[in-house]
Design a protein around this motif. Structure first.
Motif, short mmCIF file in Angstrom:
data_model
loop_
_atom_site.label_atom_id
_atom_site.label_comp_id
_atom_site.label_asym_id
_atom_site.label_seq_id
_atom_site.Cartn_x
_atom_site.Cartn_y
_atom_site.Cartn_z
N THR A 168 0.70 -1.19 0.09
CA THR A 168 0.02 0.05 0.03
C THR A 168 0.83 1.22 -0.03
OG1 THR A 168 -0.33 -0.04 2.25
CG2 THR A 168 -1.93 -1.00 1.04
N LEU A 169 0.47 2.25 -0.69
CA LEU A 169 1.16 3.47 -0.98
C LEU A 169 0.66 4.60 0.12
CD1 LEU A 169 3.71 4.43 -2.66
CD2 LEU A 169 2.06 5.12 -4.19
N SER A 170 1.41 5.20 0.95
CA SER A 170 1.11 6.21 1.81
C SER A 170 1.75 7.57 1.17
CB SER A 170 1.78 5.92 3.16
OG SER A 170 3.16 6.29 3.12
N PRO A 171 1.55 8.64 1.68
CA PRO A 171 2.29 9.75 0.87
C PRO A 171 3.83 9.57 0.92
CG PRO A 171 0.55 10.57 2.42
CD PRO A 171 0.64 9.11 2.78
N THR A 172 4.18 8.99 1.94
CA THR A 172 5.87 9.18 1.95
C THR A 172 6.38 7.60 2.06
OG1 THR A 172 5.52 8.89 4.44
CG2 THR A 172 5.85 10.91 3.62
N ASP A 173 5.54 6.56 2.15
CA ASP A 173 6.20 5.14 2.13
C ASP A 173 5.46 4.25 1.47
OD1 ASP A 173 8.51 5.34 4.23
OD2 ASP A 173 6.62 6.42 5.27
N TYR A 174 6.07 3.08 1.02
CA TYR A 174 5.41 1.83 0.88
C TYR A 174 5.30 0.96 2.06
CZ TYR A 174 6.51 2.88 -4.32
OH TYR A 174 6.65 3.40 -5.58
N LYS A 175 4.19 0.29 2.35
CA LYS A 175 3.98 -0.33 3.43
C LYS A 175 3.77 -1.74 2.90
CE LYS A 175 1.80 3.36 6.12
NZ LYS A 175 3.08 3.52 6.97
N ILE A 176 4.75 -2.42 3.41
CA ILE A 176 4.78 -4.08 2.89
C ILE A 176 4.20 -5.19 4.01
CG2 ILE A 176 6.33 -5.92 2.06
CD1 ILE A 176 8.17 -3.38 1.31
N SER A 177 3.18 -5.84 3.43
CA SER A 177 2.37 -6.73 4.37
C SER A 177 2.46 -8.14 3.83
CB SER A 177 0.98 -6.32 4.79
OG SER A 177 0.78 -4.73 4.99
N ASN A 178 2.11 -9.13 4.85
CA ASN A 178 2.00 -10.47 4.35
C ASN A 178 1.57 -11.03 5.75
OD1 ASN A 178 1.80 -12.59 2.99
ND2 ASN A 178 3.92 -13.11 2.72
N PHE A 179 0.76 -12.17 5.81
CA PHE A 179 0.24 -13.03 6.72
C PHE A 179 -0.88 -12.06 7.55
CE2 PHE A 179 4.61 -14.25 6.33
CZ PHE A 179 4.20 -15.36 5.33
N GLY A 180 -1.52 -10.96 7.02
CA GLY A 180 -2.20 -10.14 7.54
C GLY A 180 -1.59 -9.09 8.41
#
Length: 230
Positions: free
Chosen positions: A184-196
């Motif tokens: 997911t893209l925030s104004p300043t970062d990419y947030k990387i998720s897995n396994f919820g």
């Protein structure tokens, strides 16, 4: 290693499916647990296990699909039948099925060793075993059993992703998405998720720097080609 919870079923077809593998010498019954007095009898038939599971499941009239059938698969022959049995027991415990009657059947008829687990979703008290976010929890529990540090793995995958040549943000995202991550893209970062859950972040500026470097490389290659052609 992967884990998969198979389709819901009102009947316990998983018992006959797995015992037929044993009869054809394509599988091995590794463990029978929590079947009470039934385990003291000789020459048990598949229907005996089914009858027991159905009797316990009947304590809940609200659970329409009582069978719980899952499989844990190793890569190739990396794990023996004994190792998979131990992993399956710990996994069932983590998923809330430790005290349930269950069968563990090892399969050896594919290129990947794997073990099937068959039990009921209904407890002895008539309550259904919690199944919220079951697919996500299945991997969280498996990683915990295997001692996998999810954050450490995510950071390593992120580092490797930055080594690829990509010319757009979308291409960068696709590299990680292909490995099962959600971005997911925030104004300043990419947030990387897995396994919820969120496992890592990376500044957008860092990704854009790699894109800019790639563009410079392409320009340099074009210049060299022009020189060679000339």
């Amino acid at each position: 290693m992967i884990v998969k919870i198979l389709n819901k079923s009102a009947a316990f077809k998983g018992v006959s499916y797995n015992t037929s593998k044993v009869e054809k010498d394509k599988g091995e019954l590794m463990k029978v647990q929590n079947f009470g007095a039934l385990q003291g009898l000789d020459h048990l038939r598949p229907q005996d296990y089914i009858n027991y599971l159905e009797a316990q499941s009947a304590r809940s009239t609200r659970t329409k699909f009582p069978q719980f059938h899952a499989v844990i698969s190793a890569k190739g022959r990396s794990h023996s039948k004994e190792q998979l049995t131990d992993i399956a027991e710990q996994w069932l415990k983590g998923m809330g099925y430790r005290d349930q009657p269950y069968l563990l059947i090892f399969h050896k008829d594919t290129k990947n060793n794997h073990i099937h687990m068959v039990t009921t979703r209904v407890g002895k008290d008539g309550r259904k075993i919690p199944d919220s976010y079951e697919k996500i929890r299945s991997y969280q529990v498996l990683n915990r059993v295997l001692g996998i540090d999810e954050i450490k793995v995510a950071l390593a995958d992120l580092k490797n992703a930055l080594l690829y040549n990509f010319s757009t943000r979308a291409q960068f995202m696709m590299i990680l998405e292909a490995q099962g991550y959600a971005l997911t893209l925030s104004p300043t970062d990419y947030k990387i998720s897995n396994f919820g859950k969120e496992l890592a972040q990376i500044p957008i500026t860092k990704v854009d720097e790699r894109i800019a470097d790639h563009q410079k490389d392409k320009e340099r290659i074009s210049q060299l080609r022009a020189i060679i052609e000339k």
